[in-house]
Enzyme design. Structure first.
Site, PDB file in Angstrom:
ATOM      1  CE  LYS A  44     -10.378  16.855  11.097  1.00  0.00           C
ATOM      2  NZ  LYS A  44     -11.260  16.509  10.142  1.00  0.00           N
ATOM      3  CB  THR A  45     -12.939  20.771  15.967  1.00  0.00           C
ATOM      4  OG1 THR A  45     -11.939  21.125  14.777  1.00  0.00           O
ATOM      5  CG2 THR A  45     -12.699  22.264  16.931  1.00  0.00           C
ATOM      6  CG  ASP A  54     -18.959  18.025   8.788  1.00  0.00           C
ATOM      7  OD1 ASP A  54     -18.267  18.986   9.640  1.00  0.00           O
ATOM      8  OD2 ASP A  54     -19.866  18.237   8.177  1.00  0.00           O
ATOM      9  CG  HIS A 104     -12.399  21.894   2.858  1.00  0.00           C
ATOM     10  ND1 HIS A 104     -11.901  21.598   1.735  1.00  0.00           N
ATOM     11  CD2 HIS A 104     -13.631  22.256   2.804  1.00  0.00           C
ATOM     12  CE1 HIS A 104     -12.885  22.066   0.826  1.00  0.00           C
ATOM     13  NE2 HIS A 104     -13.731  22.183   1.554  1.00  0.00           N
TER      14      HIS A 104
HETATM   15  N1  LIG Z   1     -23.762  13.417  17.080  1.00  0.00           N
HETATM   16  C1  LIG Z   1     -22.472  13.757  17.250  1.00  0.00           C
HETATM   17  N2  LIG Z   1     -22.165  14.814  16.390  1.00  0.00           N
HETATM   18  C2  LIG Z   1     -20.729  15.007  16.515  1.00  0.00           C
HETATM   19  C3  LIG Z   1     -19.972  14.473  17.115  1.00  0.00           C
HETATM   20  N3  LIG Z   1     -18.714  14.831  17.120  1.00  0.00           N
HETATM   21  C4  LIG Z   1     -18.795  16.094  16.171  1.00  0.00           C
HETATM   22  N4  LIG Z   1     -20.181  16.120  15.831  1.00  0.00           N
HETATM   23  C5  LIG Z   1     -20.991  17.217  15.020  1.00  0.00           C
HETATM   24  O1  LIG Z   1     -20.123  16.943  13.851  1.00  0.00           O
HETATM   25  C6  LIG Z   1     -20.103  18.045  12.916  1.00  0.00           C
HETATM   26  C7  LIG Z   1     -18.534  18.461  12.612  1.00  0.00           C
HETATM   27  O2  LIG Z   1     -17.587  18.242  13.784  1.00  0.00           O
HETATM   28  P1  LIG Z   1     -16.200  18.861  14.040  1.00  0.00           P
HETATM   29  O3  LIG Z   1     -15.674  18.446  15.355  1.00  0.00           O
HETATM   30  O4  LIG Z   1     -16.269  20.150  13.558  1.00  0.00           O
HETATM   31  O5  LIG Z   1     -15.658  17.962  12.790  1.00  0.00           O
HETATM   32  P2  LIG Z   1     -14.084  18.371  12.151  1.00  0.00           P
HETATM   33  O6  LIG Z   1     -13.639  16.977  12.152  1.00  0.00           O
HETATM   34  O7  LIG Z   1     -13.307  19.105  13.189  1.00  0.00           O
HETATM   35  O8  LIG Z   1     -14.298  18.957  10.976  1.00  0.00           O
HETATM   36  P3  LIG Z   1     -13.187  19.731  10.258  1.00  0.00           P
HETATM   37  O9  LIG Z   1     -12.217  20.373  11.016  1.00  0.00           O
HETATM   38  O10 LIG Z   1     -13.718  20.777   9.409  1.00  0.00           O
HETATM   39  O11 LIG Z   1     -12.575  18.635   9.214  1.00  0.00           O
HETATM   40  C8  LIG Z   1     -20.448  19.380  14.240  1.00  0.00           C
HETATM   41  O12 LIG Z   1     -21.459  19.701  13.941  1.00  0.00           O
HETATM   42  C9  LIG Z   1     -20.211  18.558  15.309  1.00  0.00           C
HETATM   43  O13 LIG Z   1     -21.198  19.111  16.320  1.00  0.00           O
HETATM   44  C10 LIG Z   1     -20.195  13.286  17.853  1.00  0.00           C
HETATM   45  O14 LIG Z   1     -19.874  12.508  18.463  1.00  0.00           O
HETATM   46  N5  LIG Z   1     -21.687  13.009  17.974  1.00  0.00           N
HETATM   47 MG   LIG Z   2     -12.120  20.663  12.884  1.00  0.00          MG
END
Ligand SMILES: Nc1nc2c(ncn2[C@@H]2O[C@H](COP(=O)(O)OP(=O)(O)OP(=O)(O)O)[C@@H](O)[C@H]2O)c(=O)[nH]1
Ligand SMILES: [Mg+2]
Length: 676
Positions: free
Chosen positions: A24-25, A21, A71
């Protein structure tokens, strides 16, 4: 006039790393416009489950992004995407800072020896300046002493777009100093996905970590060992003639069932590499690991995209045992006092038999399912339960023999290999192969070197005498050491034989082969003999070998007897009969006569034809008689032959005629001979 060189695109693989969370994505999407979460479940749950991909071209750089899940339950999937990275984007959310998988992913990057990267301080829009600076300070602290010390730490918001352009600029900047993956190496594609497309058949995807792939290439899916042909190559969704190292590829394989290939398989040139169920390696345990790694611990090994179970055999040095300590297969019952007599200084591992956190050791990993590896490959190990990353290392020998726990020889070989460059590595492998020697294909599978690289290394080793070429096509190398041992044995054996039997001309080839070369390939016997002959050390007759300087030593009376035997044969002409008959007629002991016969036949004075022995003068005279008959009549039957030879009986005539046929003086035509 010079034309400017065509712009060469540089291919860079960028991986994400970081806690769940942390964005990254979202960051990959903000950079590339591509959502790397492709699974329905990922979209529903809002988390990444498996690795996803995106690409971006900036200037002459083509970035392939590998987005990994944060995760903790999906670290195994993260590991399938973490190999082959040129750069890492360590993603740390500014509002949460460093979290457990930030640490674990970063440990993995370090253990895999990722060389370069940056830190993305994400969600900058969610924190105030003060918190942002706090997070930045924490991150600086976190990466201190690592490959990311001093790397850019860029605050970004995937929501507002803040910092994204700065990220791109930083990626380009880092990419300029990335050492590109080499195409001058054996092709390897660790498969991260395999699926089938209706009408196309099986497609595999992965990062091409070395070499090249083109449509039409004959390839092999390992460890299954299935050979197939590349039907089509795609890079970032577009057909291409040829993919090169460093590119993310999708390869369409001909006539392959999708069940025959899976994540963890490796695509390589057909027949080039070999799957293995044991590897020798240097294994380091993370300083942060909660306990030492025990002898024979069962672990999860992650190599390329593969995950297999393995037992760690820690190879120990020379046998010594602290007094009163138990056997080293039960480290738990060892004398707890620290070992001071054998601190294994080169491994920085203070207690042999276990690997302590922060220490490393030479190990043999015994795998429960095969992988396909090469020297220099990095790997990760995780504990069986709980599933956490505990260490990693580098493969030293992908095709070792099984070692005992205490194996000083194996250990010193491994230490030698570990410090070796490619020429030295070949030398050590060839030395390890002993009298089995090493073939071209064994060298290819064990070193991963290309034919050109092997040829260059071999030439160097041959030049210095470290190795000897048994054959050149296909190449077989034997170590100089083993060659000299075998050659010395031959010399010693011949020498002993000459001492034992001074009258004998030499020792039978077959006997030498059986006794010295009983278990080695016949090429080695031939090569050793040929080289000894070349060097003027031995002489090779058709049937026997002798020392070059060996002369049968005859006493005066033996020399007289030998002359008498020869004279007897000469006098008997074509009626000489058997060796035994002529010998006893001349009053020479049969046993001695046999030795004289060997000498005289080597001197080309006597020749055996069928059961009989003749003097060569008599046989030459016979040839003249027969050839003279040709002007009378080119056809001759047995009675004419008897006539011109002064009335030979059939007993002699038939073997002599057959001999003349073999010598191509005559040719049999029905019941007659044609004189040639
Ligand atoms: N406000 C804000 N929210 C963000 C930002 N980057 C990501 N998010 C939010 O954070 C949540 C997780 O983002 P992801 O990009 O899915 O996180 P991740 O690191 O890929 O998560 P995993 O792949 O499951 O490890 C989502 O709801 C995004 O919209 C940002 O720069 N600002
Ligand atoms: Mg991700």
């Amino acid at each position: 006039m010079t034309l400017s060189a065509p712009v060469k695109t540089k291919h860079i693989i960028v991986g994400t790393a970081g806690h769940i969370d942390h964005g990254k994505t979202a960051l990959v999407k903000a950079l590339t416009g591509i959502d790397a979460d492709r699974l329905k479940e990922e979209k529903q749950r809002g988390i990444t489950i498996d690795i996803g991909f995106a690409d971006l071209a900036i200037d002459d750089f083509s970035f392939g992004f590998v987005d990994v899940p944060g995760h903790e339950r999906f670290v195994k999937n993260m590991l399938a995407g973490a190999h082959g990275l040129d750069l890492v984007m360590l993603v740390v959310a500014a509002d949460e800072s460093v979290m457990p998988q930030t640490r674990e992913h970063f440990d993995i990057c370090r253990l895999l020896r990722v060389k370069s990267g940056l830190v993305a301080l994400t969600k900058s829009d969610m924190v105030d300046e003060e918190l942002l600076e706090l997070a930045r300070a924490e991150v600086e602290d976190f990466v201190r002493g690592s490959f990311l010390e001093g790397a850019p730490i860029i605050a970004v918001s995937s929501r507002t777009g803040e910092g994204i352009e700065q990220m791109k600029a930083a990626l380009v900047q880092l990419a300029t100093s990335v050492e590109p993956k080499t195409i001058a190496a054996v092709t390897r594609l660790p498969v991260d996905r395999a699926f089938s497309i209706k009408g196309f058949g099986t497609v595999v995807t992965g990062t091409l970590i070395s070499g090249q792939l083109a449509a039409g290439d004959q390839v092999e899916v390992l460890p299954a060992g299935i050979q197939t042909r590349v039907r089509n190559v795609q890079v970032h969704g577009h057909d291409t003639e040829r993919a090169a190292a460093g590119q993310r590829t999708a390869i369409n394989l001909q006539g392959l069932n999708v069940e025959q290939v899976e994540r963890g398989s490796v695509l390589a040139p057909a027949g080039r590499l070999q799957a293995t169920s044991m590897v020798d390696a240097r294994l380091e345990i993370l300083p942060s690991a909660s306990r030492s790694l025990r002898q024979r611990a069962r672990v999860r090994l992650h190599h390329g995209t593969a995950e297999v179970m393995a037992r760690v055999v820690i190879i120990r040095g020379s046998g010594f045992r602290a007094q009163g300590s138990a056997s080293d297969s039960e480290p738990g019952t060892r004398n707890p006092k620290p070992e001071t007599r054998n601190p294994e200084p080169e491994t920085q591992n203070p207690e042999p038999g276990v690997i302590q956190p922060g220490a490393s050791a030479l190990v043999q990993l015994r795998l429960e399912s095969p992988i396909t590896a090469l020297p220099g490959d990095r790997f990760i190990i995780r504990s069986y339960s709980p599933q956490v990353t505990i260490g990693g290392g580098v493969i030293i020998d992908p095709l070792p023999e099984k070692h005992r726990i205490r194996d000083t020889a194996a250990r010193s070989r491994l230490a030698q290999l570990e410090a070796a460059d490619s020429v030295e590595r070949l030398a050590v492998f060839v030395e390890m192969s002993g009298s089995r020697a090493m073939t071209e294909s064994e060298i290819a599978a064990r070193t991963g070197a290309t034919d050109e690289q092997t040829a260059a290394s071999a030439a160097e080793l041959i030049r210095t005498g470290r190795a000897v070429e048994v054959t050149s096509g296909p190449l077989i190398l034997i170590s100089g050491e083993t060659y000299r041992e075998l050659a010395n044995k031959v010399i010693e054996m011949l020498d002993a034989h000459h001492r034992r039997e001074p009258l004998s001309l030499g020792l039978g080839r077959e006997e030498v082969r059986d006794r010295v070369f009983g278990k080695v390939r016949p090429e080695i016997f031939r090569a050793v003999v040929a080289r000894l002959v070349d060097q003027g050390k031995i002489a090779a007759e058709r049937e026997s070998l002798r020392l070059a300087q060996h002369k049968p030593a005859l006493t005066d009376s033996e020399a007289t007897a030998k002359t008498a035997l020869e004279a007897a044969f000469k006098a008997a002409g074509l009626q000489a009969g058997t060796l035994e008959e002529t010998a006893s007629a001349a009053g020479i002991k049969v046993e001695l006569a046999r030795k004289f016969y060997n000498l005289l036949s080597a001197e080309r004075r006597l020749v055996r034809i069928g059961d009989f022995v003749f003097h060569t003068d008599a046989v030459e005279h016979l040839k003249l008689l027969v050839r003279a008959q040709k002007s009378v009549n080119p056809r001759m039957d047995v009675s004419v032959f008897k006539e011109i030879t002064g009335g030979l009986t059939r007993k002699y005539a038939i073997p002599l005629l057959e001999y003349l046929d073999r010598e191509r003086v005559t040719r049999r035509v029905g019941n007659e001979r044609e004189i040639l």
